[in-house]
Each structure stands twice: as C-alpha cells, then as structure tokens.
Design an enzyme around this catalytic site. Structure first.
Site, PDB file in Angstrom:
ATOM      1  N   ASN A 178      -1.936   2.464   6.024  1.00  0.00           N
ATOM      2  CA  ASN A 178      -1.166   1.248   5.736  1.00  0.00           C
ATOM      3  C   ASN A 178      -0.959   0.526   7.050  1.00  0.00           C
ATOM      4  O   ASN A 178      -0.684   1.169   8.065  1.00  0.00           O
ATOM      5  CB  ASN A 178       0.223   1.585   5.181  1.00  0.00           C
ATOM      6  CG  ASN A 178       0.158   2.144   3.783  1.00  0.00           C
ATOM      7  OD1 ASN A 178      -0.890   2.132   3.152  1.00  0.00           O
ATOM      8  ND2 ASN A 178       1.289   2.641   3.315  1.00  0.00           N
ATOM      9  N   GLY A 179      -1.036  -0.785   7.021  1.00  0.00           N
ATOM     10  CA  GLY A 179      -0.826  -1.544   8.254  1.00  0.00           C
ATOM     11  C   GLY A 179      -2.086  -2.322   8.612  1.00  0.00           C
ATOM     12  O   GLY A 179      -2.988  -2.481   7.787  1.00  0.00           O
ATOM     13  N   GLU A 219       5.823 -16.292  -9.483  1.00  0.00           N
ATOM     14  CA  GLU A 219       5.239 -14.953  -9.295  1.00  0.00           C
ATOM     15  C   GLU A 219       5.070 -14.206 -10.608  1.00  0.00           C
ATOM     16  O   GLU A 219       4.142 -13.420 -10.734  1.00  0.00           O
ATOM     17  CB  GLU A 219       5.997 -14.128  -8.249  1.00  0.00           C
ATOM     18  CG  GLU A 219       7.384 -13.716  -8.585  1.00  0.00           C
ATOM     19  CD  GLU A 219       8.047 -12.928  -7.454  1.00  0.00           C
ATOM     20  OE1 GLU A 219       7.377 -12.290  -6.647  1.00  0.00           O
ATOM     21  OE2 GLU A 219       9.300 -12.963  -7.395  1.00  0.00           O
ATOM     22  N   TRP A 273      -3.139  -2.699  -1.300  1.00  0.00           N
ATOM     23  CA  TRP A 273      -2.956  -4.150  -1.398  1.00  0.00           C
ATOM     24  C   TRP A 273      -3.840  -4.716  -0.295  1.00  0.00           C
ATOM     25  O   TRP A 273      -3.575  -4.515   0.886  1.00  0.00           O
ATOM     26  CB  TRP A 273      -1.492  -4.517  -1.173  1.00  0.00           C
ATOM     27  CG  TRP A 273      -1.200  -5.976  -1.339  1.00  0.00           C
ATOM     28  CD1 TRP A 273      -0.926  -6.635  -2.495  1.00  0.00           C
ATOM     29  CD2 TRP A 273      -1.148  -6.963  -0.306  1.00  0.00           C
ATOM     30  NE1 TRP A 273      -0.703  -7.969  -2.248  1.00  0.00           N
ATOM     31  CE2 TRP A 273      -0.837  -8.200  -0.927  1.00  0.00           C
ATOM     32  CE3 TRP A 273      -1.348  -6.941   1.078  1.00  0.00           C
ATOM     33  CZ2 TRP A 273      -0.715  -9.390  -0.201  1.00  0.00           C
ATOM     34  CZ3 TRP A 273      -1.222  -8.125   1.800  1.00  0.00           C
ATOM     35  CH2 TRP A 273      -0.910  -9.333   1.155  1.00  0.00           C
ATOM     36  N   CYS A 324       0.848  -1.186   0.000  1.00  0.00           N
ATOM     37  CA  CYS A 324       0.000   0.000   0.000  1.00  0.00           C
ATOM     38  C   CYS A 324       0.889   1.244   0.000  1.00  0.00           C
ATOM     39  O   CYS A 324       1.936   1.261   0.644  1.00  0.00           O
ATOM     40  CB  CYS A 324      -0.937   0.094   1.188  1.00  0.00           C
ATOM     41  SG  CYS A 324      -2.005  -1.316   1.410  1.00  0.00           S
ATOM     42  N   ARG A 357       3.824  -0.674  -4.843  1.00  0.00           N
ATOM     43  CA  ARG A 357       3.608  -1.106  -3.452  1.00  0.00           C
ATOM     44  C   ARG A 357       2.284  -1.835  -3.264  1.00  0.00           C
ATOM     45  O   ARG A 357       2.042  -2.457  -2.227  1.00  0.00           O
ATOM     46  CB  ARG A 357       3.650   0.101  -2.510  1.00  0.00           C
ATOM     47  CG  ARG A 357       5.001   0.765  -2.433  1.00  0.00           C
ATOM     48  CD  ARG A 357       4.941   1.920  -1.478  1.00  0.00           C
ATOM     49  NE  ARG A 357       4.743   1.483  -0.121  1.00  0.00           N
ATOM     50  CZ  ARG A 357       5.700   1.365   0.785  1.00  0.00           C
ATOM     51  NH1 ARG A 357       6.934   1.660   0.459  1.00  0.00           N
ATOM     52  NH2 ARG A 357       5.441   0.964   2.003  1.00  0.00           N
ATOM     53  N   LYS A 399       5.208  -4.911  -3.831  1.00  0.00           N
ATOM     54  CA  LYS A 399       6.663  -4.877  -3.773  1.00  0.00           C
ATOM     55  C   LYS A 399       7.192  -4.960  -2.346  1.00  0.00           C
ATOM     56  O   LYS A 399       8.132  -5.684  -2.070  1.00  0.00           O
ATOM     57  CB  LYS A 399       7.174  -3.607  -4.453  1.00  0.00           C
ATOM     58  CG  LYS A 399       8.691  -3.495  -4.505  1.00  0.00           C
ATOM     59  CD  LYS A 399       9.294  -4.568  -5.389  1.00  0.00           C
ATOM     60  CE  LYS A 399      10.815  -4.480  -5.463  1.00  0.00           C
ATOM     61  NZ  LYS A 399      11.365  -5.724  -6.033  1.00  0.00           N
ATOM     62  N   GLU A 433      15.115 -19.793  -5.963  1.00  0.00           N
ATOM     63  CA  GLU A 433      14.899 -18.462  -6.507  1.00  0.00           C
ATOM     64  C   GLU A 433      14.268 -18.529  -7.902  1.00  0.00           C
ATOM     65  O   GLU A 433      13.342 -17.783  -8.228  1.00  0.00           O
ATOM     66  CB  GLU A 433      16.232 -17.690  -6.520  1.00  0.00           C
ATOM     67  CG  GLU A 433      16.191 -16.307  -7.125  1.00  0.00           C
ATOM     68  CD  GLU A 433      15.231 -15.351  -6.434  1.00  0.00           C
ATOM     69  OE1 GLU A 433      14.679 -15.678  -5.382  1.00  0.00           O
ATOM     70  OE2 GLU A 433      15.011 -14.262  -6.999  1.00  0.00           O
ATOM     71  N   LYS A 445      10.563 -17.068  -8.921  1.00  0.00           N
ATOM     72  CA  LYS A 445      10.372 -16.116 -10.026  1.00  0.00           C
ATOM     73  C   LYS A 445       9.319 -16.625 -11.003  1.00  0.00           C
ATOM     74  O   LYS A 445       8.457 -15.870 -11.443  1.00  0.00           O
ATOM     75  CB  LYS A 445      11.667 -15.901 -10.819  1.00  0.00           C
ATOM     76  CG  LYS A 445      12.782 -15.115 -10.207  1.00  0.00           C
ATOM     77  CD  LYS A 445      12.540 -13.653 -10.066  1.00  0.00           C
ATOM     78  CE  LYS A 445      11.944 -13.362  -8.717  1.00  0.00           C
ATOM     79  NZ  LYS A 445      12.877 -13.096  -7.654  1.00  0.00           N
ATOM     80  N   HIS A 489      13.385 -38.954  -2.620  1.00  0.00           N
ATOM     81  CA  HIS A 489      12.685 -39.253  -1.362  1.00  0.00           C
ATOM     82  C   HIS A 489      11.205 -38.880  -1.436  1.00  0.00           C
ATOM     83  O   HIS A 489      10.554 -38.755  -0.406  1.00  0.00           O
ATOM     84  CB  HIS A 489      13.373 -38.535  -0.196  1.00  0.00           C
ATOM     85  CG  HIS A 489      14.769 -39.024   0.040  1.00  0.00           C
ATOM     86  ND1 HIS A 489      15.058 -40.288   0.488  1.00  0.00           N
ATOM     87  CD2 HIS A 489      15.972 -38.437  -0.157  1.00  0.00           C
ATOM     88  CE1 HIS A 489      16.368 -40.455   0.569  1.00  0.00           C
ATOM     89  NE2 HIS A 489      16.949 -39.328   0.182  1.00  0.00           N
TER      90      HIS A 489
HETATM   91  C1  AGP Z   1      10.804 -11.418  -4.773  1.00  0.00           C
HETATM   92  O1  AGP Z   1      10.676 -11.567  -6.131  1.00  0.00           O
HETATM   93  C2  AGP Z   1       9.583 -11.233  -4.046  1.00  0.00           C
HETATM   94  N1  AGP Z   1       8.744 -10.263  -4.609  1.00  0.00           N
HETATM   95  C3  AGP Z   1       9.624 -11.338  -2.542  1.00  0.00           C
HETATM   96  O2  AGP Z   1       9.866 -12.681  -2.258  1.00  0.00           O
HETATM   97  C4  AGP Z   1      10.612 -10.471  -1.732  1.00  0.00           C
HETATM   98  O3  AGP Z   1      11.918 -10.883  -1.979  1.00  0.00           O
HETATM   99  C5  AGP Z   1      10.263 -10.585  -0.232  1.00  0.00           C
HETATM  100  O4  AGP Z   1       8.973 -10.100  -0.027  1.00  0.00           O
HETATM  101  C6  AGP Z   1      11.244  -9.871   0.652  1.00  0.00           C
HETATM  102  O5  AGP Z   1      11.285  -8.510   0.362  1.00  0.00           O
HETATM  103  P1  AGP Z   1      12.455  -7.590   0.893  1.00  0.00           P
HETATM  104  O6  AGP Z   1      13.704  -8.040   0.234  1.00  0.00           O
HETATM  105  O7  AGP Z   1      12.050  -6.209   0.475  1.00  0.00           O
HETATM  106  O8  AGP Z   1      12.529  -7.754   2.368  1.00  0.00           O
END
Ligand code: AGP
Length: 608
Positions: free
Chosen positions: A99-100, A488, A73, A2, A27, A603, A481, A485, A504
């Site tokens: 926000n929060g 998402e 968000w 947000c 955000r 983000k 990782e 990616k 396993h």
């Molecule tokens: C990464 O592609 C993500 N959007 C997410 O996992 C991100 O890395 C995670 O939310 C942590 O964010 P930060 O690095 O701002 O703490």
C-alpha cells in the site's frame, strides 16, 4: 486505500486471508490477490473485481499456513490482473503486497531493466519484489531492509519468501499496519477490521518500523536496524460489530445508527449543570484556551464539511476567529503557523494521507494540532497525540454519514467548552448543552418517521442530469455534503454553492428541469435564502426545500418540502443533513448503483 492481510500459524492460511480481505474490501475493490507459501512454491492468485471473484478461483485446499493478500485501489497501472497484488520477483521466490506509492519507481525500474529484469506489470510495487529478490542472500529481513533503503515514498508492505515458509516480513512508512497476536498464530493487516474476528490483542507499527512475523510472535526493529519495542493494545468492542443487521446496506444501517453514535459523542461530555463541556483528551488549561488567537480546522471531503461547521461554531459561539481548510491544499502553500493558532485535524479513518501531511506540516512548524478522529489508534490520532475520539463506531460504507454527524457533534462540544471558558455565560451554555443532549433522540424520531419528501426528491433528482445544492452559513456546508453524497453514491453530477453566490454565475445552469435542493433552516439567513429560492423559481427550476418544520412560508415555495426539527443554527446541520443522506442512498438505489462500494472510490485514502 488498499487492504493488506497476512497470516502465519497452524491453520490453512487461505481462508483466513480471504476472510480478512472481505473485511477490508471497503478500503479498495478494483482487484484482489493472495499468495500462499506451500509445497515448495508460492501460489499466487489474482483477479480483477471484488474479493468474491478471487474466492471463486482460489484453490480451496491449498495446504500452506503462511499467506498474504491484498485488495487494491489502483494508483499506478490500470485495473488488470497483471497489476493486482501480490507481485512476484522473476524467480517466483518472493511475493509482495504494497500500500502506498513508490515515488522513484521509474528510475528503479529502468535500472532493474538494464540488469535484465523483465517486468510483468505497470505497477510501482513490482520494483520492490525485484529489489528484495536482488538483495536476498538467505536473510529475508536484511533483504527487505536493504530494498527499502532505495525506496522514496510511502509503504505498508507484506513480503513472503519461498525459502522461509513460516515467516512474513512487513514494514510501514505512511501506510498503516497492525500485527495481531494469537495463540500459536500471528496476523497482519492494514487495519484492525481484518483481525477483530481472530484476536483483540494488537500492536500498531510506527513509520519506519520493520517487523518479522512467525507463528510464535514477532520482532520489531527500526529501518536503520535499531531495536524497538511496541506495546500490545486491546481492541475495543466496536471493532467486532460489522454486520449489516436488518439493513440492506451498510450505508442505510449507518444512517440509522446516528441516534446512538451521536449519543456516544455528547453524553458524559456535555455538562449542563456547569453550562459547559469537558473534553479531557484536549489537555488544554483555561489559560491556554484563553490564549488561542485563531482556530484552523483541517480535513478532506466530508470531514472538511464537518470542519466548516466546527469553524462556524468556534467563531459564532466561542468568538475565536476560525476557518476550515481543505487539508490536501494546506501544506503546499507553505502556511504561516503561529504559536497561538490551534489546529484541529478531522478524519473518520485517521489515515487520510492529505490530512496526515497537513498535521505534520503544522507540527514541523511548532504548531499545536488536536485530532478529531473516529478510528482509535489510527495514524492521525497517534500523530496528534491529543484530541477527541468522535465514537461513531465502525463506518464501513464508503460514503460517510454517521461520521459526519459525530464529527460535527464533537466540534460543537469543543466549541461549547471553549466558549464557556472565554465568553459564554452559564445560562446560554446550559441551553446550548441541553439542546445538544436532546439531539440523538430527536434524530431518532425523525429517522423513524415517514418522510415522503425524500422519495419525491429522489424522483426529481434521479431523473435530473444535474442537481444544484444551495445553503448559507453552516447550511452551505450541509449543501456541500449533500452534493458530495449524491455524486459518490448515485453518480449524479452536482454542484453546491452558497445561495447568494448563485446569481454571480451558476444561475446560468438552471433550466426548467434542474432540481435545486435548498437547505434553509429557520435562522437568521432564512429570509435571504428564500429570496434566492424565488430567483430559482423564476427560472422554472424545481425546488426541493429542507426547512424547519412548521415553516409554512418556506413550504409554500417548495415543489418538494422536507421538514426537519427546529434547532438553533449551529446545531441545525445535525438535522438538515439527514434527508440529504437518505436522498443519496435512495437515488443510488433507484439508479442501481453499488451503494456501499461506489465506483473508483475507497474508504480510506492513504495516498496523496
Ligand atoms: C465521504 O463520503 C468520502 N468518502 C470522503 O470524502 C471522506 O470523507 C474523505 O476521504 C476523508 O476521509 P477521512 O474522514 O477518513 O479523513
């Protein structure tokens, strides 16, 4: 998570607030809204969807010079116009962006309903609008202060009052807010991206600060009424470059920025002549480094994966026992923290609530935590007090790419510096340092080259219902990782496993159509990983191999071969992750996804 924007000054507030919301859209982008105080009313407009949907309906000529806006968000209540911020009280005299999370909103809502208030949304935030209105008797600051004294939870809020058209009251507790100083105008935002086009002079609020903003300036006090002064800081150059340039998407631009972002992270820090590295922000004496018994690296998502590589480097190079931990899990198991443990908190945004919570848990128990953060002045950087900025530059795409490699590079530099103090000789240190310094150029060369394997991999993965990622050691972190990616950005279900664990259980998932991405640099685990590849091939699954260039044996086992530059094991993630970043970008594109703003994401995740 947000975004909040506020403006008080002489210009019309609407374009400034909308512009700020556009810049903060990364955000959160479920819905957006704006409240402008003008002509004896608060004009509140809200829309589901991107800021563009709001812009299309906001009256462009609203005369008001005070306004607040929000891009959401969703947490409490679905994605509807009624749940979009700002929220008004019943008399339409108070508007609030928040926000929060208000943890005790249910009980507050019941009480207010008993008093006859009719709620118009499902949000937790609306209780704040009614509470502030209830306590308002001419003094906006007092009303906000009193309302917040009833709130449990986290907040970054901006409030406007019909009776005070030149004023915004804002407060912070767990959700960042920054005030921007202009000439005859004052700005407010949840992060400096919204402000950099207007002013570089900013004041960061601290938790439990309350600020009253007018065109002439601001007054900050603590929530309990005590006065406090916060210094003006000047935003760095990096805040001003946000365009996509020649690139179609922020994500692609950020992937291609890695040669420069990596160079910023290693140049001047690695000192080959000494066979070591210098990180002044750590403020650790050789004696303190020698006394570290255990390193724990905390982070979420991509930052956790970078932390896994960092922990491997601390153990492998510096010979300090090290583990990476998911920050969101860490504090709830009442962790034992010893005085000779050293913690790293890894975060791109520096605002991730789960990581910030873990930092506080460490600090409450007397532990020492260093930040590995990208955003200068962010909450985690400030809470840690000591640490290293990774200097990726602004990362706008929700999917993190250049931040990952910068975090890994920063942790490798830290590992080198610790290693040199403890166990590493100058020759080995020099070799590692020189290899690190060469990485940015080699990354640039790989990105500039034609890598046909990436598109072949896209074809396999975009058709697949499920993609399996495998790797061992640091390559397991890269596999995780890569899978994150692809989930998402392309919304393809994926799973990542340490290669040897496949047998396993998860091997049951493989059939002839399953694409399996295997990260197998030419290191000590290569032969073992290639054995797992044979097991994959025996099930008829399709193998996409990310391997060291020139490794003909690995190439022979691949349906799709993606060679990357040769490197030592700990440095290999800086290369092996590159094709996986491009794979997710290209797959997302092929499937028509909104690459920079994937569904349901934001983000910076500032709620738990
Ligand atoms: C990464 O592609 C993500 N959007 C997410 O996992 C991100 O890395 C995670 O939310 C942590 O964010 P930060 O690095 O701002 O703490």
């Amino acid at each position: 998570m947000c975004g909040i924007v506020g403006y008080v000054g002489e210009r019309r507030a609407t374009p400034v607030v909308l512009d700020g919301l556009r810049r903060l859209e990364y955000r959160g982008y479920d819905s957006a809204g704006i409240a402008i105080v003008s002509d004896g009313e608060i004009t509140c407009t809200r829309r589901v969807g991107f800021v563009a949907a709001l812009e299309a309906v906001v009256p462009p000529t609203l005369p008001g010079t005070t306004g607040i806006g929000h891009t959401r968000w969703a947490t409490h209540g679905g994605v509807t116009e009624a749940n979009a911020h700002p929220h008004l009280d019943s008399t339409n005299r108070v508007a609030v962006c928040h926000n929060g999370i208000i943890e005790n909103h249910t009980v507050l809502r019941s009480r207010l309903e008993e008093e006859g208030i009719a709620f118009r949304s499902d949000t937790d935030t609306e209780v704040l609008a009614h509470l502030i209105s209830k306590f308002y008797s001419g003094d906006p600051e007092a009303a906000v202060r009193q309302a917040l004294s009833h709130i449990q939870g986290t907040w970054g809020i901006a409030v406007v009052f019909l009776d005070h058209p030149g004023l915004i009251v804002a407060a912070r507790n767990g959700s960042p807010l920054v005030v921007g100083k202009g000439e005859g105008e004052t700005f407010l935002a949840s992060d400096p991206h919204a402000l950099a086009a207007y002013t570089r002079q900013v004041v960061y609020l601290e938790d439990r600060d309350l600020v009253t903003i007018t065109a002439r300036g601001w007054t900050i006090s603590r929530l309990d009424g005590a006065g406090v002064s916060r210094g003006v800081e000047v935003l760095g150059e990096e805040w001003t470059s946000e365009g996509r340039g020649e690139f179609s998407h922020h994500m692609l631009k950020e992937i291609h920025e890695q040669p420069e972002s990596l160079a910023r992270g290693v140049l001047g820090r690695v000192v080959p002549d000494e066979g070591g590295a210098r990180l002044g922000g750590f403020d650790l004496t050789p004696r303190a480094i020698a006394a570290i018994r255990h390193i724990r690296v905390l982070g979420c998502g991509t930052s956790f994966h970078a932390g896994m590589v960092g922990a491997a480097a601390m153990e492998g190079l510096a010979r300090i026992p090290a583990t990476a931990e998911i920050a969101s899990e860490f504090r709830y198991r009442n962790p034992v923290i010893s005085a000779d443990d050293l913690f790293f908190a890894v975060s791109q945004s520096g605002e991730t609530a789960d990581t910030l919570g873990a930092v506080r848990e460490v600090q409450i128990k007397g532990g020492s935590v260093l930040g590995v953060v990208n955003v200068v002045g962010s909450s985690i950087a400030r809470s840690c007090g000591r640490g290293v900025y990774v200097h990726s530059g602004p990362e706008i795409a929700v999917a993190s790419t250049k931040a990952f490699t910068s975090q890994v590079a920063a942790l490798l530099v830290a590992a080198l510096s610790f290693a040199r103090t403890r166990v590493l000789g100058p020759h080995e240190g020099k070799a590692f340092g020189e290899e690190l310094l060469a990485v940015p150029k080699r990354v640039g060369e790989w990105l500039a080259a034609d890598n046909p394997g990436v598109m072949e991999a896209v074809e396999l993965c975009a058709q697949g219902k499920f993609v399996f990622f495998l790797g061992r050691g640091v390559s397991h972190a890269v596999a995780l990782e890569g899978a994150l990616k692809l989930k998402e950005v392309a919304y393809i279900p994926c799973m990542a496993y340490p290669a040897a664990e496949m047998k396993h259980g998860p091997i049951a998932l493989l059939d002839k159509r399953t694409p399996v991405v295997v990260v197998v640099p030419d290191d000590v685990m290569r032969d073992k990983t290639l054995s797992s590849v044979q097991e994959v091939r025996a099930r008829g699954a399709r193998v996409i191999l990310v391997h060291t260039e020139g490794d003909a044996a690995a190439q022979r086992l691949a349906d799709v071969s993606i060679p990357v530059p040769r490197s030592s094991t700990l440095i290999s993630p800086l290369f092996t992750v590159l094709p996986l970043q491009l794979l997710s970008f290209r797959a997302g594109l092929a499937l028509g996804r909104d690459i920079d703003r994937p569904r349901n994401l934001a983000k910076s995740v500032t709620v738990e």
